[in-house]
Enzyme design. Structure first.
Site, short mmCIF file in Angstrom:
data_model
loop_
_atom_site.label_atom_id
_atom_site.label_comp_id
_atom_site.label_asym_id
_atom_site.label_seq_id
_atom_site.Cartn_x
_atom_site.Cartn_y
_atom_site.Cartn_z
N HIS A 210 9.74 -24.15 -26.77
CA HIS A 210 8.80 -23.24 -27.43
C HIS A 210 9.54 -22.07 -28.09
CE1 HIS A 210 9.36 -21.51 -23.41
NE2 HIS A 210 8.99 -20.35 -23.91
N ASP A 212 8.95 -17.90 -28.73
CA ASP A 212 8.13 -16.79 -28.25
C ASP A 212 7.36 -16.08 -29.37
OD1 ASP A 212 8.98 -17.34 -25.71
OD2 ASP A 212 10.52 -15.76 -25.69
N HIS A 267 13.70 -22.53 -27.22
CA HIS A 267 14.28 -22.72 -25.88
C HIS A 267 13.32 -23.42 -24.94
CE1 HIS A 267 12.21 -18.79 -25.94
NE2 HIS A 267 11.84 -19.11 -24.70
N ARG A 277 13.11 -20.83 -7.97
CA ARG A 277 13.69 -20.03 -9.06
C ARG A 277 12.79 -18.82 -9.30
NH1 ARG A 277 13.10 -19.51 -14.79
NH2 ARG A 277 15.00 -19.80 -16.04
#
Length: 299
Positions: A210, A212, A267, A277
């Site tokens: 995607h 941003d 990214h 995470r």
């Protein structure tokens, strides 16, 4: 335990149902926006072609300058801030101390302990109060009793959170040559927790490629502060820029990555295969109309 209880009053219950419906709609809208940033889900998915060359950000000295995309010209231009001529991606490992990372991680864990997604990808937004819970979202400031809130969120945690945000703001301003007074915190800014639990809803699918700036018109600069380390605390979960070189950022406790938010920096995040995470996404805008204030405890 700790959830608010109400007296059984029919008239009050009816009014509360109206308020709850409105609150739920606001939280859902907020959370959908948050998961657009985590998951990369925004109407369409981009393809992820095979890349032949893979390099880590460390291989290129912790920074990578690139040509800016045209995305920014489709929005109001702020000449002292909008990334038109200078775009890139950076990594810095000296912005926060180990003790500060531990405090932020503890804050995140206390918040997530009151909820968490059934599908492995959870968010906690201290600004709006949005917290993943099962397959829905709640406002943690409304969901918890005051005593439980004060046990979960301490003044010193919010002071540190805001101080770290200011350091990130200063670092981005310096690296990109921006007047700090022209760069503003924007929505969404949030903690994320990702495990290898199978996705239950589209909001759990964080691994799609995607951009941003396309997802959020307000985004001009994106940053992530990692609270856990790749290979030590979790497997998978690396941050990958999907360009010709497929530049990879390996999360590390206290590592800050930041980049311009347009199509020059597409990214995705690898699927986490084990462990947890944790990270904080901190986003910035050049548009003062889309700025948000620092969070504070609401009791």
């Amino acid at each position: 335990m700790g959830a608010k209880r109400q007296k059984n009053n029919p008239k009050r219950e009816k009014n509360n149902q109206k308020k709850t419906k409105l609150l739920s709609n606001n939280i859902i809208a907020t959370a959908v926006g948050l998961f657009s940033c985590i998951a990369g889900f925004y109407i369409v998915y981009f393809s992820n072609p095979h890349q032949n060359k893979v390099v880590t950000i460390e291989d290129i000295g912790g920074s990578y300058n690139i040509t800016c995309s045209e995305d920014y010209k489709e929005h109001p231009i702020f000449t002292e801030c909008t990334p038109i001529k200078t775009c890139g991606r950076f990594v810095r490992d000296n912005i926060v101390s180990d003790e500060e990372v531990e405090q932020l991680l503890a804050l995140a864990k206390r918040g997530f302990a009151h909820g968490g997604s059934d599908g492995g990808a959870s968010i906690l937004d201290l600004h709006s109060g949005a917290l993943s819970m099962g397959e829905r979202f709640v406002n943690i400031y409304k969901f918890l009793e005051n005593d439980a809130l004060l046990e979960t969120f301490r003044d010193e945690d919010f002071e540190l959170y805001n101080d770290v945000k200011s350091r990130v703001h200063k670092t981005i301003s310096e690296e990109f040559g921006i007047d700090p007074s022209k760069l503003y915190l924007t929505h969404p800014t949030f903690f994320s927790s990702i495990t290898n639990t199978s996705a239950k809803t589209q909001h759990d699918e964080y691994w799609h490629k995607h951009i941003d700036k396309i997802q959020y018109g307000s985004f001009d600069y994106t940053s992530l502060l990692y609270l856990t380390s790749y290979k030590k605390d979790f497997e998978g979960g690396r941050f990958i820029f999907d360009d010709a070189n497929s530049v990879i950022i390996e999360p590390k406790r206290g590592r800050l990555s930041f980049f311009t938010s347009g199509s020059e920096n597409p990214h995705h995040v690898e699927k986490v295969t084990s462990g947890v995470r944790y990270a904080i996404t901190i986003s910035f805008t050049c548009d003062p109309k889309k700025s948000i204030k620092d969070p504070k405890i609401r009791t």
